[in-house]
Design an enzyme around this catalytic site. Structure first.
Site: not given
Ligand code: NAD
Length: 492
Positions: A179, A254, A288, A394
């Site tokens: 997804k 992650e 991240c 962050e």
């Molecule tokens: P997000 O959590 O909003 O979204 C991430 C994914 O989760 C997307 O595909 C989104 O559609 C899905 N999602 C959102 N709500 C959901 C729900 N209720 N149920 C299931 N899936 C859902 O995060 P974002 O804003 O897209 O990404 C930024 C964040 O990701 C930052 O905090 C960043 O640090 C983190 N990040 C971490 C890493 C790592 O490897 N540690 C890598 C990249 C990003």
């Protein structure tokens, strides 16, 4: 729409077939460099997710599940070679979709190929053990796939995150439902096309774009899913873990970070300086493991701050297709969030006599940037104390805070003093100090005299505290994407 798409972007990929969603709904996709409508993507829902999970299970019960580990490895190698032929096209899609400068997109595509190569090579090298046991018995362990694995990825590094999680899961013989993020999913779709053409059996990989609260939530709570790999925010990570708990399935989370680089007085500054800045502004700070905190010992504080400021003044901001140093942020929402931190910074800096919090350098935004683009000026802040919000939270934008420290103990206290623990860097010529720091830093990866934001395909990666748990990348990921079965055989 001035930018031709190489495939129909409105489809889902289920059981080896490209088709519209069950309900036929779509979502608009915008170009963050200028705000224009790029294309539409599928708005997958629970019915599509259910079909994808069933298709994955069918693949496990069919041809995909019959392949030997060596054969799986060969398929991954073919996918890797096919990705390498598409590096420029993948970088173009990522530039349009994520606003990622072309050279950074190319690096991501090459990394995706390398993940597939690494896990292709590793597929038939995951061994079990024999265990000394009671006389007359032989006991051994088998590494087996979980079954259907769910991969929920964010928009900031789609190719790299797909490479590390889907690559490792396929190598272990799982069947995946991916997804991608609703803000950016073109390279996920392109990857599925490449995988299909490279000979990945139908159903081994299924892709259902859609909203997090719809397709994402349906996938996380689906009873047919046996493992969830989630990369994203701390808040959503908690929801995923709760959903997984109801089905008693393991989760790899992650999440975010507030990663520090520690610069000691004896550091080799000429080597350190490019890493200090690049690890903060790469992908416009939407990383991240971005080094968003630069902790500097007082003896070199002024010099490091000034030399970082020089670099900031020389950065080039612009549309992703112009291949600048820093492109736009992903969306208007993200732009407003980062602008909010910049306003807060002015408030926090102005508060209280003696506050030395200040902007030391801010890259000017060039005239003529597209008005609809989601740009913010890269900003270097000095005089931050460990408790300022910009030193704790962050930001996920091109903003770095320089924080002074006196000695090792204080450096550790500041470095470990946030809710996160993902990556850290240590710059020193003193080998003993480097090892002391590496032992005491609370995080998942420590780089000594270098820093790789998210770096190292071969290096296990993941966090502690609010940065998450479980490890991806490297060989370690193969253990996460498999389950261990013990067999005890009585033979006399
Ligand atoms: P997000 O959590 O909003 O979204 C991430 C994914 O989760 C997307 O595909 C989104 O559609 C899905 N999602 C959102 N709500 C959901 C729900 N209720 N149920 C299931 N899936 C859902 O995060 P974002 O804003 O897209 O990404 C930024 C964040 O990701 C930052 O905090 C960043 O640090 C983190 N990040 C971490 C890493 C790592 O490897 N540690 C890598 C990249 C990003």
């Amino acid at each position: 729409m001035n930018h031709p798409m190489p495939f129909d972007t409105t489809q889902v990929f289920i059981g080896g077939v490209w088709r519209a969603t069950d309900a036929g709904q779509q979502l608009p996709l915008h170009n963050p460099s200028d705000g224009s409508l790029l294309t539409h993507i599928a708005r997958g829902q629970a019915a599509d997710v259910d079909a994808a999970v069933q298709a994955a299970q069918t693949a496990l019960d069919g041809p995909w599940g019959q392949l030997t580990a060596t054969e799986r490895g060969r398929v991954l190698m073919k996918m890797s070679a096919a990705v390498l032929l598409q590096v420029d096209e993948l970088a173009r899609l990522e530039a349009l979709d994520v606003g990622k400068p072309l050279k950074q997109g190319r690096a991501d595509a090459v990394a995706l190929a390398r993940y597939l190569e690494f896990y292709g090579g590793a597929a038939d090298k995951v061994l079990g053990e024999t265990i000394p046991f009671i006389n007359g018995y032989t006991a051994l362990t088998l590494r087996e796939p979980h079954g259907v694995t769910a991969h929920i990825v964010p928009w900031n590094y789609p190719m790299q995150i797909i490479g590390r999680s889907v690559g490792a899961a396929l190598a272990m013989g799982n069947a995946c439902v991916l997804k991608p993020a609703e803000e950016a999913c073109l390279t996920a779709l392109a990857f599925a096309h490449i995988a299909q053409q490279a000979g990945l059996p139908a159903g081994a990989l299924n892709v259902v774009p859609g909203l997090g609260e719809e397709a994402g939530a349906a996938l996380a709570s689906h009873p047919g899913v046996r493992h969830i790999s989630f990369t994203g925010s701390v808040m959503v990570g908690g929801l995923i873990q709760a959903a997984a708990a109801r089905n008693a399935v393991p989760v790899t989370l992650e999440l975010g970070g507030k990663s520090p680089q520690l610069v000691f007085d004896d550091a080799e500054l000429d080597t350190a300086l490019p890493f200090l800045v690049n690890a903060g502004i790469q992908n416009a700070g939407q990383t991240c493991s971005a080094a968003s905190r630069i902790l500097v010992q007082r003896g070199v504080l002024e010099q490091v701050t000034e030399r970082m400021a020089e670099r900031y003044r020389a950065l080039r901001v612009g549309p992703a297709m112009d291949d600048p140093d820093v492109g736009p942020l992903i969306s208007r929402r993200q732009q407003e969030l980062v602008q909010g931190y910049l306003s807060l910074l002015r408030d926090e800096g102005g508060r209280g006599a003696g506050s030395s919090l200040r902007i030391v350098a801010q890259t000017p935004l060039p005239a003529g940037l597209p008005a609809g683009g989601c740009y913010v000026p890269p900003t270097l802040v000095a005089g931050a104390s460990a408790t300022h919000r910009i030193a704790q939270e962050e930001i996920f934008g091109p903003v770095q805070a320089v924080i002074a420290f006196d000695d090792e103990a204080q450096a550790l206290q500041i470095a470990n003093g946030t809710a996160f623990g993902l990556v850290a860097g240590v710059w020193t010529r003193d080998g003993s100090r480097a090892m002391r720091m590496a032992r005491k830093l609370q995080c998942g990866q420590v780089f000594i005299n270098n820093y790789g934001a998210g770096g190292g395909i071969e290096l296990p990666f993941g966090g502690v505290k609010h940065s998450g748990h479980g490890r991806e990348k490297g060989f370690e990921a193969l253990y996460g994407f498999s389950t261990l079965k013990t067999v005890a055989i009585k033979h006399d």
